[in-house]
Every structure is written in C-alpha cells, then in structure tokens.
Design a protein around this motif. Structure first.
Motif, PDB file in Angstrom:
ATOM      1  N   TYR A   1      -3.909 -80.568  40.040  1.00  0.00           N
ATOM      2  CA  TYR A   1      -3.518 -80.316  38.647  1.00  0.00           C
ATOM      3  C   TYR A   1      -3.710 -78.850  38.290  1.00  0.00           C
ATOM      4  O   TYR A   1      -2.838 -78.228  37.662  1.00  0.00           O
ATOM      5  CB  TYR A   1      -4.333 -81.212  37.718  1.00  0.00           C
ATOM      6  CG  TYR A   1      -4.209 -80.827  36.272  1.00  0.00           C
ATOM      7  CD1 TYR A   1      -2.978 -80.921  35.626  1.00  0.00           C
ATOM      8  CD2 TYR A   1      -5.294 -80.356  35.547  1.00  0.00           C
ATOM      9  CE1 TYR A   1      -2.839 -80.562  34.309  1.00  0.00           C
ATOM     10  CE2 TYR A   1      -5.174 -79.986  34.232  1.00  0.00           C
ATOM     11  CZ  TYR A   1      -3.937 -80.091  33.615  1.00  0.00           C
ATOM     12  OH  TYR A   1      -3.801 -79.718  32.315  1.00  0.00           O
TER      13      TYR A   1
ATOM     14  N   TRP B   1      -3.219 -87.429  44.301  1.00  0.00           N
ATOM     15  CA  TRP B   1      -3.959 -88.673  44.090  1.00  0.00           C
ATOM     16  C   TRP B   1      -3.793 -89.611  45.276  1.00  0.00           C
ATOM     17  O   TRP B   1      -4.770 -90.165  45.787  1.00  0.00           O
ATOM     18  CB  TRP B   1      -3.498 -89.349  42.802  1.00  0.00           C
ATOM     19  CG  TRP B   1      -4.466 -90.402  42.360  1.00  0.00           C
ATOM     20  CD1 TRP B   1      -5.636 -90.190  41.686  1.00  0.00           C
ATOM     21  CD2 TRP B   1      -4.366 -91.804  42.569  1.00  0.00           C
ATOM     22  NE1 TRP B   1      -6.266 -91.378  41.467  1.00  0.00           N
ATOM     23  CE2 TRP B   1      -5.509 -92.382  41.990  1.00  0.00           C
ATOM     24  CE3 TRP B   1      -3.423 -92.626  43.172  1.00  0.00           C
ATOM     25  CZ2 TRP B   1      -5.744 -93.752  42.006  1.00  0.00           C
ATOM     26  CZ3 TRP B   1      -3.651 -93.990  43.194  1.00  0.00           C
ATOM     27  CH2 TRP B   1      -4.795 -94.551  42.612  1.00  0.00           C
TER      28      TRP B   1
ATOM     29  N   ALA C   1      -6.708 -84.906  42.955  1.00  0.00           N
ATOM     30  CA  ALA C   1      -5.767 -84.865  41.833  1.00  0.00           C
ATOM     31  C   ALA C   1      -6.138 -83.740  40.871  1.00  0.00           C
ATOM     32  O   ALA C   1      -5.266 -83.035  40.356  1.00  0.00           O
ATOM     33  CB  ALA C   1      -5.760 -86.209  41.106  1.00  0.00           C
ATOM     34  N   ALA C   2      -7.442 -83.543  40.659  1.00  0.00           N
ATOM     35  CA  ALA C   2      -7.883 -82.475  39.755  1.00  0.00           C
ATOM     36  C   ALA C   2      -7.524 -81.102  40.324  1.00  0.00           C
ATOM     37  O   ALA C   2      -7.005 -80.237  39.608  1.00  0.00           O
ATOM     38  CB  ALA C   2      -9.399 -82.584  39.540  1.00  0.00           C
TER      39      ALA C   2
ATOM     40  N   VAL D   1       0.269 -83.711  41.063  1.00  0.00           N
ATOM     41  CA  VAL D   1      -0.869 -84.593  40.844  1.00  0.00           C
ATOM     42  C   VAL D   1      -0.718 -85.923  41.594  1.00  0.00           C
ATOM     43  O   VAL D   1      -1.668 -86.429  42.183  1.00  0.00           O
ATOM     44  CB  VAL D   1      -1.026 -84.836  39.330  1.00  0.00           C
ATOM     45  CG1 VAL D   1      -2.225 -85.704  39.064  1.00  0.00           C
ATOM     46  CG2 VAL D   1      -1.175 -83.515  38.608  1.00  0.00           C
ATOM     47  N   GLY D   2       0.507 -86.451  41.592  1.00  0.00           N
ATOM     48  CA  GLY D   2       0.722 -87.745  42.257  1.00  0.00           C
ATOM     49  C   GLY D   2       0.461 -87.662  43.748  1.00  0.00           C
ATOM     50  O   GLY D   2      -0.265 -88.486  44.311  1.00  0.00           O
TER      51      GLY D   2
END
Lengths: 157, 390
Positions: free
Chosen positions: A84, A58, A80-81, A54-55
């Motif tokens: 994820y 992002w 990020a979504a 995720v990081g």
C-alpha cells in the motif's frame, strides 16, 4: 502494451519468487536469503499499482503464511501494508535513482519485518534471533537487479 | 534512471488503494483472530496446504532427483559395504531383542499382570521429509504424509534413535512438523538415572535442548539420559530423547543451566516414523482431551485415614521406638492407596516365586491388582508404575 500482459508477468514472477523463497539452501546461505516475493510485490506495486498492488501483496502474504507463518494472515497484513505504501507513493519512488530506491526498499523491508516481529510476539510465537533481520539488507542490495530483470522488457520497448 | 512503467495508467479504475488496503487489513485481522483464538481456520489451512503441496513438491524435486541420481550411480563396492554393515547391525539387534519376549512376560508377572502387555506402539508409518525450507529460524519440516494416511495433529514423530518432533498442521497429503529443537517446542522428560521429571525446550539450533526449569541443587550431571515421561498427552513414556551434555551451576542463580543433545539426527534426517499408540496402555501418553484425569477410576477410592499412631506416653521414647515402626499404617504408603493392593500382596506372592502353576491358577483376586495398576499408572506415574518399553 495490453493490460492483461503485466498481470500475467506479475503472476509468473510472483510464482518464481515463491519458488526461490522455499528452495532448500544450506543453512548459512539460508539466513541471508533475500525476501524475493516481497521484492517482487514491491516492484509491481511501484511499477503497476493498479494491476497488482494491495491485492497482490495480500494474496502473496497469505501464501507465505501457509508456507512459513505461525499465524494465518500475519504475512498477508504486513505485505499488504508495504504494498500500500509503495502504491501510494509510486510516482515519487519511480522518479528516484536506483540507490535511493534501494534505501526506500530497505526502509520498507524493515517496516515489514518489524511488523512481523511485533505480530509474532503478540500472537505468542516470539522469534528473537538477531538473524531474522539480516535478509532486510540482502533484500535491499538485491533490489536493483530484481528491478532491472522485471523491468527489462518495458524499458526496451 | 528510474524503474517502472513510463506514463501513468488511467487512475480512475476501481476503489482507491487506501480503501482496498483497509478492506484487506480488516480481512487479515479477522483471519488472524480466527486462526489464533478459535482454530476455525483449520479447514482453510487444510485447503491451502493441499494447494501448496504441488509447489512444494516441484521445488524439492531437483534436489530429490540429484539424490536419486547419486544413489543409482553408487558403486558396487559402496553398496556391498553398506549391505555388510546393515547385516552386522541386524544381527546385533536380533541378539539384543532375543530375550525381549521373555523379559516382557517376566516384567508383566512381576507387576501382577496376567499377561505381558503388548508394545505401546500400535502402528508405524515411515514418512519422508520433503526437502523444503519452511522457516530457517524455526525448526519445522514438511513430511509427505497427510490425513489420507491417517496422520493427525499432535502425533508423535520418531526416528531410529529417538523422539524428533510432533505434527502441527495436517494437509491431505502432507503435514508440517515441529522439531524438538524448535524454541517453541517443549517436551516433558524424565532423567533416567533419578526419575526426576522436568521439561526440555528447544534451544533454536539443531544440536541442543535446554532444561530451564531445574533448580540449582537438582541431581543432574552430564551424561544423564533423558526419556519421555509420558505426561503432556503427546509422547508415550520411556522413549529416548537426549543426553545431557553440560550442567552449569551458578551460586547466585536459583536455577541450573542444563544443555542436552538430542539423540535423533534432527538436522540430517531424511526419513522419520509416525507412530500410533495404544490409548489404553499404561505407557501411553496421558490423554488430556478425554477428561480421564478429572473423572478417574471409580474403583480407586480414597483410603480412610490411617489410625493415629499411639503417642508415646512418656517423653523418653527409646522403648517406644520399635512399636511405632511395626504399626501397620506405616508399612507401605504406596500400596495402601489401593484397598485391594494391600490384600493381594500375599496372594500374588506365589507367582513372583516363579512356579508356573501358581501364576496360572484362576485366583478370583488375581486380576484386581492388574487392573488397578493399569488404571492407576497414567494418573499416578510413580517410577515403578509406568513400565518402560524398549
């Protein structure tokens, strides 16, 4: 394999993908340009969900926002979504054959682009050109080569 | 064969992906909200743009190097031909601008100003388009000038043929510009032939603009010239924008469908020009930030209502017609808005005849119409109050 090495390769591949994303191309090729950075982020979310995930998604998205986003944070959230989802389901996705992985990537890219489409419209910068959906297909087609290139050393060792 | 690392890593390090994702999602929403609603992210954008500029330069360097190599290996004949062409063009421009000074002074005198106005553009700065794809579907470019050269947001961008765009984001050494052909860009224009004002929006491709707000019966035809109207606070009046290529009128549609082609080489330009304008010039863009529009000039007071016209006493008004025409209230509606303007029409008349002595006499009332025109022009841009500078 040490834990620091994939991180280095991750950053390097992300940088290379960014360069490919902003490289000037003739306009007919440019429309079909695959979303290299998104593919790289998805690959690392699947292959090393702890190191990147995720990081990485992002921050990559934030850079994309600076380069081409009308609103800061839009690509960041979408990427990020998507990262994820791939982090959570990484074991299932990893065990699938290439073709099915490509289909999953196609769905993820459609979700990513659909989210951007929604956010563009919501923030008052609508972009309704049908050309914006083309690179989902080219991205899904390119998933197999990208995954082979990025996973090359691991599969050999 | 599945891709990915064989063997899973230890799963118990750090917070779960779901938790991390929630944090990042909240962060994204905060950033988006601040960027969209308050513009508080300008500083962050400034820093990020500065950080991104080296990458952008590095990416564009191969194409730039290729262009440089092509240029340096250009043959002597090609260079000589280009030199010839440029000399011819220079001569043509010199001949064309020969009478410019005289015309500008004459124009000033006709408008009742004591001196010709200086050109509206105060400063020019050439900028190069960094060869980079910002977004293929949005018409944006990156230029290699930033705040260190004094570039500011919403600055007008021209090329040698016309208006090309305006600045949207500024970094220290680079700036992002939106082109007039971007679907999100709208430029206030005026049709040169009729003075009709409207708005031209980008059609999304590099070749055309659309004029979506013209009624079906508007006086517009293919070949009309579009100039900037000076409204909107970004572009000064009188710069060429586009030429109308296509007017389509449909009997059932209330609006005409009008297309125009920009003069600027939007898709092939490598060099553009940043322009700084004199804020006090009548042709300068009306500034929306200073609040001039609200306060206005205290000298310009509303005229007391004109005396009512003498009503015809008898219904057969054939004999009354000449008297109603000669009433002073109906002579000139435009000049009657400024009290001193009507007084000074005879006083300024000698200077219009062209005698040099009359123009130079220190008439106490002479500056008054000049100041009034200067102050009134940005607020009431009637076609003759905004001088067009070539």
């Amino acid at each position: 394999m040490s834990s620091g090495e994939p991180r280095l390769r991750m950053l390097f591949s992300a940088l290379l993908a960014l360069v490919l994303t902003v490289l000037p191309l003739p306009s007919y090729l440019d429309i079909a340009r695959p979303p290299f950075l998104v593919l790289v982020v998805l690959y690392w979310s699947m292959a090393a969900p702890r190191a990147g995930g995720v990081g990485l998604g992002w921050f990559s998205g934030l850079i994309l926002d600076v380069f081409q986003g009308p609103v800061l944070g839009e690509h960041a959230l979408a990427l990020a979504a998507a990262a994820y989802i791939f982090c959570r389901e990484h074991q299932k996705i990893r065990s699938k054959p290439e073709f099915q992985q490509s289909l999953i990537v196609l769905a993820a890219l459609a979700f990513y682009e659909g989210f951007l489409f929604f956010m563009d419209a919501y923030s008052g910068h609508p972009l309704t050109s049908p050309f914006r959906w083309i690179h989902i297909l080219t991205g899904a087609i390119l998933w197999t080569p990208v995954a082979i290139i990025l996973g090359y050393r691991e599969r050999r060792s | 064969v599945a891709f990915g690392t064989p063997g899973s890593r230890s799963q118990a390090r750090g917070p779960s992906p779901g938790f991390r994702f929630s944090l990042y999602a909240i962060l994204s929403f905060v950033v988006m909200f601040l960027d969209q609603r308050h513009g508080w992210m300008e500083q962050a954008r400034f820093a990020l743009q500065a950080a991104a500029y080296p990458i952008q330069l590095a990416v564009s360097s191969p194409t730039n190097a290729w262009g440089w190599m092509q240029e340096s290996f250009e043959t002597r004949d090609a260079l000589r031909a280009e030199n010839e062409r440029l000399k011819k063009q220079d001569r043509l421009l010199a001949i064309r601008s020969m009478r410019y000074e005289a015309l500008a002074r004459e124009n000033g005198e006709l408008r009742g100003l004591r001196d010709a106005l200086p050109p509206v553009a105060e400063k020019w700065l050439a900028a190069e388009i960094v060869n980079i794809e910002i977004n293929s579907l949005r018409q944006r470019v990156l230029i290699n000038r930033g705040t260190t050269q004094g570039v500011f947001k919403a600055q007008a961008l021209l090329d040698d043929k016309g208006v090309i765009g305006q600045i949207t984001h500024v970094g220290p050494w680079s700036a992002e510009a939106i082109l007039i052909t971007d679907p999100e860009h709208a430029i206030p224009v005026e049709i040169e032939r009729t003075g009709l004002r409207t708005i031209a929006v980008g059609a999304g491709d590099a070749q055309s603009l659309a004029l979506p707000y013209l009624p079906g019966n508007a006086d517009v035809k293919a070949g009309d010239l579009l100039l900037t109207s000076g409204l909107g606070g970004v572009f000064p009046a009188g710069y060429p924008v586009a030429r109308i290529t296509e007017v389509h009128r449909d009997a059932v549609q209330p609006l005409a469908q009008v297309r125009a082609t920009p003069f600027a080489d939007v898709d092939t330009d490598r060099e553009v020009v940043l322009v700084w304008f004199r804020a006090d010039h009548p042709a300068a863009p009306t500034s929306l930030t200073t609040g001039d529009l609200k306060t206005g000039n205290p000298k310009l007071q509303p005229q007391p209502a004109p005396p009512p016209r003498p009503k015809p006493a008898n219904p057969d008004g054939s004999a009354q017609a000449p008297t109603t025409l000669t009433t002073p209230a109906g002579t000139d509606s435009r000049n009657s808005t400024t009290p001193s303007g009507t007084v000074n029409v005879p006083a300024a008349a000698p200077s219009k005849t062209g005698t040099p002595g009359a123009a130079a006499t220190p008439d106490s009332k002479e500056p008054a119409p000049g100041e009034n025109t200067r102050a009134a022009a940005p607020k009431k841009p009637s076609p003759d109050a905004t001088p067009r500078n070539p």
